[in-house]
Design an enzyme around this catalytic site. Sequence first.
Site, mmCIF file in Angstrom:
data_model
loop_
_atom_site.group_PDB
_atom_site.id
_atom_site.type_symbol
_atom_site.label_atom_id
_atom_site.label_comp_id
_atom_site.label_asym_id
_atom_site.label_seq_id
_atom_site.Cartn_x
_atom_site.Cartn_y
_atom_site.Cartn_z
ATOM 1 N N SER A 149 14.687 -41.899 -22.958
ATOM 2 C CA SER A 149 13.509 -41.222 -22.426
ATOM 3 C C SER A 149 13.432 -41.562 -20.945
ATOM 4 C CB SER A 149 12.252 -41.701 -23.151
ATOM 5 O OG SER A 149 11.133 -41.046 -22.617
ATOM 6 N N ARG A 197 -3.208 2.960 8.843
ATOM 7 C CA ARG A 197 -3.542 1.687 8.195
ATOM 8 C C ARG A 197 -2.327 0.781 8.091
ATOM 9 N NH1 ARG A 197 -8.298 2.670 4.644
ATOM 10 N NH2 ARG A 197 -8.585 4.912 4.554
ATOM 11 N N HIS A 231 -2.186 -46.538 -10.680
ATOM 12 C CA HIS A 231 -2.931 -46.822 -11.909
ATOM 13 C C HIS A 231 -4.046 -45.794 -12.102
ATOM 14 C CE1 HIS A 231 -6.079 -48.881 -14.278
ATOM 15 N NE2 HIS A 231 -5.042 -49.356 -14.964
ATOM 16 N N MET A 241 -5.043 -7.437 9.055
ATOM 17 C CA MET A 241 -4.482 -6.572 10.105
ATOM 18 C C MET A 241 -5.375 -5.353 10.298
ATOM 19 S SD MET A 241 -0.478 -7.002 9.295
ATOM 20 C CE MET A 241 -0.740 -6.681 7.590
ATOM 21 N N TYR A 261 12.963 -32.784 -25.115
ATOM 22 C CA TYR A 261 11.507 -32.642 -24.978
ATOM 23 C C TYR A 261 10.988 -33.172 -23.646
ATOM 24 C CZ TYR A 261 11.130 -37.629 -26.062
ATOM 25 O OH TYR A 261 11.249 -38.989 -26.018
ATOM 26 N N GLY A 272 -7.559 -7.572 4.859
ATOM 27 C CA GLY A 272 -8.397 -7.619 6.053
ATOM 28 C C GLY A 272 -7.788 -8.320 7.258
ATOM 29 N N ARG A 316 -3.901 -1.270 -6.212
ATOM 30 C CA ARG A 316 -3.108 -2.502 -6.215
ATOM 31 C C ARG A 316 -3.492 -3.277 -7.465
ATOM 32 N NH1 ARG A 316 -6.317 -4.729 -1.038
ATOM 33 N NH2 ARG A 316 -8.356 -4.717 -1.963
ATOM 34 N N GLU A 376 14.989 -45.666 -16.632
ATOM 35 C CA GLU A 376 14.069 -45.675 -15.485
ATOM 36 C C GLU A 376 14.560 -46.575 -14.357
ATOM 37 O OE1 GLU A 376 10.181 -47.077 -16.631
ATOM 38 O OE2 GLU A 376 10.978 -48.582 -17.995
ATOM 39 N N THR A 391 10.521 -41.321 -15.271
ATOM 40 C CA THR A 391 10.776 -40.836 -13.911
ATOM 41 C C THR A 391 9.839 -41.442 -12.869
ATOM 42 O OG1 THR A 391 9.534 -38.904 -14.611
ATOM 43 C CG2 THR A 391 11.921 -38.665 -14.455
ATOM 44 N N ASP A 405 9.214 -44.830 -12.569
ATOM 45 C CA ASP A 405 9.996 -45.945 -12.045
ATOM 46 C C ASP A 405 11.311 -45.465 -11.452
ATOM 47 O OD1 ASP A 405 8.712 -48.513 -12.191
ATOM 48 O OD2 ASP A 405 8.583 -48.177 -14.350
ATOM 49 N N ARG A 408 6.453 -47.960 -26.997
ATOM 50 C CA ARG A 408 7.196 -48.780 -26.047
ATOM 51 C C ARG A 408 6.731 -50.221 -26.115
ATOM 52 N NH1 ARG A 408 6.601 -47.429 -19.811
ATOM 53 N NH2 ARG A 408 4.635 -48.556 -20.050
ATOM 54 N N CYS A 452 9.342 -38.915 -20.001
ATOM 55 C CA CYS A 452 7.953 -39.307 -20.243
ATOM 56 C C CYS A 452 7.241 -39.784 -18.993
ATOM 57 C CB CYS A 452 7.877 -40.381 -21.332
ATOM 58 S SG CYS A 452 8.641 -41.934 -20.850
ATOM 59 N N LYS A 471 0.831 -1.197 0.000
ATOM 60 C CA LYS A 471 0.000 0.000 0.000
ATOM 61 C C LYS A 471 0.871 1.254 0.000
ATOM 62 C CE LYS A 471 -3.720 -0.199 2.363
ATOM 63 N NZ LYS A 471 -4.623 -0.354 3.486
ATOM 64 N N ARG A 500 2.058 -46.451 -24.536
ATOM 65 C CA ARG A 500 2.171 -47.662 -23.705
ATOM 66 C C ARG A 500 1.351 -48.759 -24.387
ATOM 67 N NH1 ARG A 500 1.612 -43.560 -19.242
ATOM 68 N NH2 ARG A 500 3.244 -43.935 -17.707
HETATM 69 C C1 PEP Z 1 7.917 -44.346 -15.967
HETATM 70 O O1 PEP Z 1 8.303 -45.282 -15.306
HETATM 71 O O2 PEP Z 1 8.182 -43.165 -15.705
HETATM 72 C C2 PEP Z 1 7.086 -44.563 -17.164
HETATM 73 C C3 PEP Z 1 6.775 -43.572 -17.968
HETATM 74 O O3 PEP Z 1 6.616 -45.807 -17.366
HETATM 75 P P1 PEP Z 1 5.380 -46.450 -16.581
HETATM 76 O O4 PEP Z 1 4.717 -45.350 -15.806
HETATM 77 O O5 PEP Z 1 4.505 -47.039 -17.621
HETATM 78 O O6 PEP Z 1 6.053 -47.451 -15.716
HETATM 79 MG MG MG Z 2 8.179 -47.295 -16.119
#
Ligand code: PEP
Ligand code: MG
Length: 877
Positions: A761, A96, A453, A107, A848, A105, A337, A742, A764, A766, A615, A828, A27, A559
């Site tokens: 790829s 103020r 899942h 304080m 990517y 509001g 503001r 992985e 992440t 696993d 895959r 991925c 303010k 997949r």
């Molecule tokens: C992973 O493991 O990051 C992956 C993309 O494969 P999935 O989730 O199918 O195991």
């Molecule tokens: Mg995996």
Amino acid sequence: MRKKLVYLFGNGKAAGSAGMRDILGGKGANLAEMCRIGLAVPPGFTITTAACVYYLRHGRMVPGLKREVAKGLKFIEKVMGRRFGDPENPLLVSVRSGARASMPGMMDTVLNIGLNDITVEGLARRTNNRRFALDAYRRLIQMFGDVVLKTGREEFEKIWRDVEQDFSRGEIAEGTLEEVVAKFKAIVRDRTQREFPQDPNEQLWLAIEAVFKSWENPRAKEYRRIYSIPDDWGTAVNVQAMVFGNRGATSATGVVFTRDPASGERQLYGEYLANAQGEDIVAGLRTPQPIARLKEDYPEVYQELAKALSRLERHYREMMDVEWTVEEGRLWILQCRSGKRTPRAAVKIATDMVRERLITKAEALSRIGPEILNTLLHKTIAPEAKYTVAARGIPASPGAAKGELVLFSHRAVELTEQGKKVILVRHQTSADDVKGMAKAEGILTAAGGTTSHAAVVARGMGKPAVVGCEAIQVDYERGVIRIAGQELKEGDVLTINGSTGEVIIGAVEMVEPELSGEAIALLEWADDFRKLRVRANADTPEDAQRARHFGAEGIGLCRTEHMFFAQDRVGVMQEMILALDAEGRKKALDKLLPMQREDFVAIFRVMAGLPVTIRTLDPPLHEFLPTDEEQMKLLAEKLGVTFERVLNTVKRLEEVNPMLGFRGCRLGIIHPEITAMQARAIFEAACQVKKEGLKVFPEVMIPLVSDARELAHERRLVEEVAAAVFKEVGVKVAYRVGTMIEVPRAALIADEVAEVADFFSFGTNDLTQLTFAFSRDDYGKFFPDYKRLGVMSEDPFETLDIKGVGGLLQMAVRLGRKVNPRLKIGICGEHGGDPRTIEFCHKLGIDYVSCSPYRLPIARLVAAQSALGKKVERSSD
Ligand code: PEP
Ligand code: MG
């Protein structure tokens, strides 16, 4: 040198400026800035946040403050031509709060400081309005009593309630206001054993002290905790000359936004009350008028206000929220503001401002948080909706959904066929539930985490999901769930909010998603700035279509097992698994080949001209077989084999640690006919689509590799099949063979892996599971407690653990590129759609990110923001 404690503003000049929020608060900084640009701001001064911090630490005022405040008062007196405490022409001031971050509001504020039994008479004579002066005095006693002397508000309000109606109609009887003032003073006396302070200086200092202290009130502390505002910032205090919007018919007060905060339209939006003070608008006793009425009723004031607002907007290059007052025809700007706005308005305003040449495209991009786009893509709970949260789970897939509760996938199908909307509630989902999930509005599970899942499939489908909601118990036998002490059965209505994890019993009102033309334009600008490419995780032609719609530059993960889970395929898959020998397996695979080929043909067509990473089979085979005896019997019957054979196979495939078991490339190595069938389907489809005149770029990806020899083995097989197909068909297609990284070991020996890979790829999901040794499907059992206990604050399956898992990524990139500088690298795992992970991937210099189609807009935006150097906020902020 001692630091300056008080910053003056007024009369077209200011010691501070907009950039000094840290010491002047939002303010104070804006008041100074508005003075600098020549707007009519009542003169005043700001006491710095440092003075507040000193007071809170030492319990007394910082040395030198008294002198600087006295100087500040002199300045205000000079500009206003009135004296503080003058019996004839008294200056009144407001005190103020105003912190660095907006804490609306939370304080305290005290208005009309400087009135007492004597000055109130002076004010009455001077303004020729006794009613106004006495009302100002009673407001002071009430606010001062509540905020400074801690008398509470109730007794004042009770007395005022009896008078209020008559007062606002101007029908108050002679002597009534004098009585109110006397009663208010009596409340102070009774409650505090002292008289209401008559010395204006004492009033001022007590008010300043109270505002300092209000930084520590429970409400403010709680707000800071929620919004992560540091406790040691303190608040600034603004002391400013009072101007009055309640001095008669030519006075008014209002709040206005420079653009419509709901739609973003470029038109003034707000309301005002004639002959009123700011708190009258808040009190809601009289209905304010829309700002458009001001144009009709007070055209000159409107013109002047519109001019000031346009000036403010051009100066701040931002949509502003402005408080103003007109005192006897003279306009004053009291506060400004940046205005809060809906996500839709945020996008419209940012893009409009680019077209108006107020801001650059880069600035527009930096103003849109990833979550803004996220809400635009999903149904959300209406902001005005009121509801009670019955339970909370992990927010796994954003958006809100409501519908009738169902516990079984087949019921979801049946009920939706009858035109009903359903929420599928399961303890945990599995491949069997996919069909029901596809039909449901949203998914709720009692177990599992953000890569369970249910979470992965729901995100892929763009459906809201709340998972790991341990507070619900699912009783399949009785067909009920228990939640918040209630039992719900099929047909009872539930609402879930996949953005917050909230579960609500009953239906809550929602608002529809949309990607406006402005949002599309913004994303196209993002594409010009970003370095990272974006791909989608897509398993079906429909997913691929959606991915293209949202700007995918390829598929980063298809997949293939998801294709086998489809109702018409799973039977053939089971036949293959139950086959006694390679011959039997081959027969079943021959049936799967055309189905798989057709899938790929359709996907390649949709993705013409773009790479598609497919895959090979990854999950352990037991996932395709039933678990209960009833289903096993049915399967035996269907395939014409004995029940024992089914049972034995199920038993044989059972594993203690299936995630560390017979899955990934291990399957293809031991059963080469599976890899061969999949490779054949890929290359036959690619050749067919190429013959149609379309461009295809297949990339075959081998999962769960932990040793270069595994990849080499699979690669050889894929190459053999490719060569055979090309020879048979008489067409050649350029392709790549690469691997998921992985398994931690693959990252550690990435140089060896890169010798046999065209691309990496990062899986992440696993990689996180195996690096932490946290089971993706079970960590929900303890992780919420980890958070509660402060052991860990962030879910590593949601946002990448940069220190640990990120370190492995860094190592793999370095080792891989050392061997092959042209190695293509992507990510991925589910993290591919998380803003902070995307920012990290940008810095890592990979090619990517691949994420669910619905996350693509966010990925495009955040990739651009990363390239522009904007710090990315946490996705759940
Ligand atoms: C992973 O493991 O990051 C992956 C993309 O494969 P999935 O989730 O199918 O195991
Ligand atoms: Mg995996």
